[in-house]
Enzyme design. Sequence first.
Site, short mmCIF file in Angstrom:
data_model
loop_
_atom_site.label_atom_id
_atom_site.label_comp_id
_atom_site.label_asym_id
_atom_site.label_seq_id
_atom_site.Cartn_x
_atom_site.Cartn_y
_atom_site.Cartn_z
CD GLU A 349 41.92 35.43 75.72
OE1 GLU A 349 41.31 36.43 76.09
OE2 GLU A 349 41.50 34.28 75.91
CG ASP A 391 80.29 27.09 98.95
OD1 ASP A 391 79.42 27.92 99.25
OD2 ASP A 391 81.19 27.32 98.13
CG ASP A 659 82.87 29.13 94.51
OD1 ASP A 659 83.02 27.98 95.00
OD2 ASP A 659 83.36 30.15 95.02
CG ASP A 663 80.67 23.42 94.52
OD1 ASP A 663 80.52 22.55 95.39
OD2 ASP A 663 81.30 24.48 94.70
CG ASN A 727 31.74 35.99 82.71
OD1 ASN A 727 31.08 36.57 83.55
ND2 ASN A 727 32.72 36.57 82.05
CG ASN A 752 37.65 37.32 76.74
OD1 ASN A 752 37.77 37.04 77.93
ND2 ASN A 752 38.42 36.82 75.79
CG ASP A 756 41.89 38.85 78.02
OD1 ASP A 756 41.81 38.31 79.14
OD2 ASP A 756 41.56 38.27 76.97
#
Length: 916
Positions: A349, A391, A659, A663, A727, A752, A756
């Site tokens: 999550e 280039d 540039d 291109d 787990n 949990n 987290d």
Amino acid sequence: MQQALTLSERLVAVLGARLGLRFFRRRDMLETLDAPAHGHEAPPGLPGLLQAARDTGPDLLARLRTTRNGLSDEEAATVRAHVGPNEVEHEKPLPWWRHLFNCYRNPFNLLLTALAAVSYATDDTEGTIIIASMVIVSTVLRFVQEARSNKAAEKLKAMVSTTATVLRRESPGDEASEPDKVRRPGRQGREVALAELVPGDVVLLAAGDMIPADVRILAAKDLFVSQSALTGEALPVEKFAQPCETGGTNPLAYDNLAFMGTNVVSGSATAVVVATGASTFFGSLAERVTAQQPTLTSFQQGVNRVSWVLIRFMLVMTPIVLLINGFTKHDWLEASLFALSVAVGLTPEMLPMIVTATLAKGAVVLSRKKVIVKRLDAIQNFGAMDVLCTDKTGTLTQDRICLERHTDVWGNACEAVLEHAYLNSFYQTGLKNLLDVAVLDHAEMHQRLDVVNRYRKIDEIPFDFQRRRMSVVVSENGDHHELICKGAVEEVMSACNRVQHGANVEPLTPDVLARLRRVTADLNAEGLRVVAVATRELPPARERYTVADENELVLVGYIAFLDPPKESTAPALRALAASGVDVKVLTGDNDLVSIKVCREVGLTVTGCVLGDDIEAMSDAELAQTVERANVFAKLTPAHKERLVRMLRANGHVVGFMGDGINDAPALRAADIGISVDTAVDIAKEAADLILLEKSLMVLEQGVIEGRRTFANMLKYIKMTASSNFGNVFSVLIASAFLPFLPMLPLQLLTQNLLYDLSQTTIPFDNVDSEQLTQPQRWNPADLSRFMVFFGPISSIFDVLTFVAMWHLFGANSAAHQTLFQSGWFVEGLLSQTLIVHLIRTRRLPFIQSRAAWPLLLMTGAVMLIGIMLPMSPFAETFRMQALPLAYFPMLAAILLAYAVLTQLMKGMFARRFGWQ
């Protein structure tokens, strides 16, 4: 039977397909063309596109209440107050409440919400609070981080905002001295942000410019506009200034209109703005995009693939947990709650928040390294890039070109060649490149030639990337017309049939041509870029000239330029090679010059292929050639785009750095387009990243930061996958043999949540140097292998904890289940948190590789909370009890053994499968 689509309907369908739109009928679109945008009241008399195309210039200017010298600042401000800024509606950020909802509505949060609803319905208040807290924390963290990153991105993008050249009068009463003469594009006018344009503004257009709004052409000189973004047509369209009566109801059919989002390929023009923002042709279509979901990028697809690996695992394991506990404990309600808690534990999550935070941090770091990130997802592609196409000019070289020599056809110094070149550069009105600037630096030519009194420009044949040359026609003292052509050597020679040899003109025979090529080859071998100059005397019989007049020319000589290599290029190339990035040079320049420059900067040339050779190759041949060669010279824009696409088809992640106008196609075709802040508008618009310094060293630093960003995201996914798998494996074992639940749903959810929280600082973690040496990519197959390999290790020590709690501490009945659950809660949380440090590195944790201090502090705090919770005043709330002192030596021994075994398994896994 459905009627056949009209031309305009087909064009709109093409655009709809490009933008992800549903098809809509022509009449729906045309209703918007002569109407103001929603939410803005247009000034009375404001014409629509079709009316503007049919009006004469003076009539249109009168309708728009402007002049040929444009509006004053006060008039522009008044019009802007009516029509709003020149911005397309869909580009505006979402309202905060919609952004907040988007942060919430992911599958994981919806699953948690469903679980919270079930907990609330069963009067499980504590479970409801815990689950709701997880949803709120995940949503708010993502919302805050994305809001910050969006603000940062807007500030960064504002640094490279596109501008337009506009004529603005000093005051409303200041009229032109020559009201019937349209001013030519040049240095007059001033740059303003696109958002400030209003209907009635007079804009100056030149090669490389983006069309800033929907405009009507007032004066044009060989103006060619690429409309492929709207129509899909590959070839540019020529535009004229004359009114059009026959164009029907399709605005794209009018050759005196140009549209927002297209770009000038060659030539120049003066135009008046007719529509801005949502009232433009593009804006009327873009309004329909807001309801459409954008196409997922390769990065987003990679995240989704990894997420679905975990979700599929959850969908398989959760029913098994439910059935085992339901049949063994005979309490299906409790078993259902426990199974849902397991499902929550298996869902990553925090993945959206971790990904967003990591990318945002990467964007900020890159900004300090002079790299502006226009799209956050591009950072991952930056790290995954294994081929960089670039280039030559300005990247490998200093982009500081000076005119080194001006010679006749035999290589001898010749002032007459410089004079012709000066006239050509002075009178051309297209995009003046660095070569023209170097020629014009010889200002003494202006006085010597007495340009003002002796010469008058008649016409111009602008440069394009097919001919690779351009010409001007001048009249000297009104006696005759002289066409002066300069450009690439081969292309100019192809239009010549004679050569200037001293005072004589000789035929261009094959033998002479061979000698001339040896002269230019010798100049190229010295690292000089050679431009040929040719002329043709013409009678003063006409005022307009075309490409067809570029024939039977007399080759008079060459101008040769030097662009020395950058001192930083060689170390940058070595650094990129060490980082696993293969550099390929794609240039329109001469092959001999390109090879010499490459050798000077230490780039070993493995093969040089010319554009003509590419033209003759099949896709299969080119697929092999593009892997072997690393220098491609004399390329057109189409060649560059084809090379990029072929590299991607071969499985490479391709970056393209450019540039120029030529291109833009390759920038769009690449996985990651890279441009610079001094690039032409169309190149900056097509790029994903903008460099504030055109240097490969800056690029190499960006690549490393992209890999660091990816490595930190991958850490979270590895930790979550392996820990969750372990787990659930432990839950299955415990559920099969215990007469009670191994952990209550509330306890599992709390564990949990704490786990987290311990990972929220991963975006700020250090990354080992060996993880930065090779490109990084998403690989769900590797994740599954990693999960199965490391997950069961934690289950071994979970089972040892079960045995110890059952036999040593007497937690062997339902009456003592609280002690058992408290013991596994603490061991499970500490082992999960320890895995953060074990899996974050291939090295020995804490000794050879130490986590960043934010991660150390957060994981330490979570482990302390986990130990103290069973002994705190909140223990009863979470249905826990204090653990005996003898438990903690056992806990220390289990954690130490877990760390040692995991470290040994890391070595085995890395030797067999590698360590990403």
